[in-house]
Design a protein around this motif. Structure first.
Motif, short mmCIF file in Angstrom:
data_model
loop_
_atom_site.label_atom_id
_atom_site.label_comp_id
_atom_site.label_asym_id
_atom_site.label_seq_id
_atom_site.Cartn_x
_atom_site.Cartn_y
_atom_site.Cartn_z
N ARG A 111 0.72 -1.10 -0.54
CA ARG A 111 -0.26 0.34 0.13
C ARG A 111 0.82 1.64 -0.43
O ARG A 111 1.93 1.54 0.22
N PRO A 112 0.53 1.81 -0.92
CA PRO A 112 1.15 3.65 0.08
C PRO A 112 1.19 4.01 0.95
O PRO A 112 1.23 3.74 1.86
N GLY A 113 2.95 4.24 1.48
CA GLY A 113 3.65 4.37 2.31
C GLY A 113 4.48 3.02 2.99
O GLY A 113 5.51 3.85 4.14
N ASP A 114 4.41 1.85 2.34
CA ASP A 114 5.26 0.52 2.55
C ASP A 114 6.46 1.28 2.29
O ASP A 114 5.93 2.18 0.84
N THR A 115 7.62 0.93 3.06
CA THR A 115 8.43 1.39 1.99
C THR A 115 9.74 -0.16 2.05
O THR A 115 9.80 -1.66 2.53
#
Length: 252
Positions: A111-115
């Protein structure tokens, strides 16, 4: 708008091959997922913010590392889909491979925000900095590094000729379908729009492009499965393309 200030941190070691500074290519960097775009039912593009990314040349790839909470790591190499620019972002386009732990995570969990961690760029042989006419031939996800070249060509407004032949099973499987223009010839192997023939890449698809080759000829770039790369390269040679001007990136 064309960016005229950015220059990838590479140099020409010998004609046709690009060297990558070791200190840049070997350092792991944190990449933050910012966007996911669906390309086909099984393929999606993942956009990452990598503020310290020093740049790349179209056709290069990177190494990606995922680390689980228990410390388990998985690493994969992926071609860069984005054109080089100074935005601090890069894009990867990933097929959802059956049983693939990394592609599976991206397609079902990310998901967006994962690194994640990335390092590179790697490989100078398949890179195209935009300095010579390019004939690009890809199949399936093999079009990914070729799209980086096409996007670079457009973003820079390059005058050097570029043509792309891309093979897909059907229109629904054609990655980046919305981005192609008159420079692109799609080939459909299983089903096609009405009036478009169905069949494997053949010499007929290349004949016109070879006949219209610019002065000095093409630099050919082929990317796809082992069988496709072999087939496409044989067609090129049969059409008169010099063997030493065919660059191949293969997978599977």
């Amino acid at each position: 708008m064309t960016d005229t200030t950015f220059a990838p941190p590479t140099g020409f070691a010998i004609p046709g091959r690009i060297s990558v500074p070791t200190d840049v290519a070997t350092a792991w960097q944190t990449a933050t997922l910012t966007e996911i775009r669906r390309e086909t039912p099984r393929v999606a593009t993942f956009r990452f913010a990598v503020p310290s990314w020093a740049g790349h040349v179209p056709g290069q790839h990177l190494q990606l590392r995922l680390t689980a909470p228990d410390g388990y790591t998985a690493q994969r190499h992926y071609s860069l889909a984005s054109a080089p620019d100074a935005s601090g972002h890069i894009e990867l386009t990933l097929d959802h491979v059956a049983g693939g732990e990394v592609s599976g995570w991206f397609h079902t969990e990310a998901r967006p925000g994962d690194t994640v961690e990335v390092r590179g760029p790697h490989s100078g042989f398949f890179a195209w900095p935009g300095d010579r006419p390019a004939l690009l031939i890809g199949a399936g996800s093999g079009v990914v590094p070729l799209m980086s070249m096409l996007r670079h060509h457009r973003a820079r407004g390059l005058d050097v000729p570029l043509r792309l032949v891309v093979s897909a099973r059907s229109p629904e499987d054609l990655i980046y379908a919305r981005e192609y223009g008159p420079e692109t010839t799609p080939v459909f192997t299983r089903s096609a729009p009405e009036g478009v023939p169905v069949g494997r890449l053949s010499g007929a698809h290349l004949a016109g492009l070879m006949a219209q080759a610019p002065a000095g000829g093409w630099e050919a770039y082929v990317c796809g499965s082992n069988s496709f790369a072999e087939h496409a390269s044989r067609l090129l040679v049969a059409a008169g393309q010099p063997v030493d001007r065919i660059r191949i990136e293969r997978f599977g």
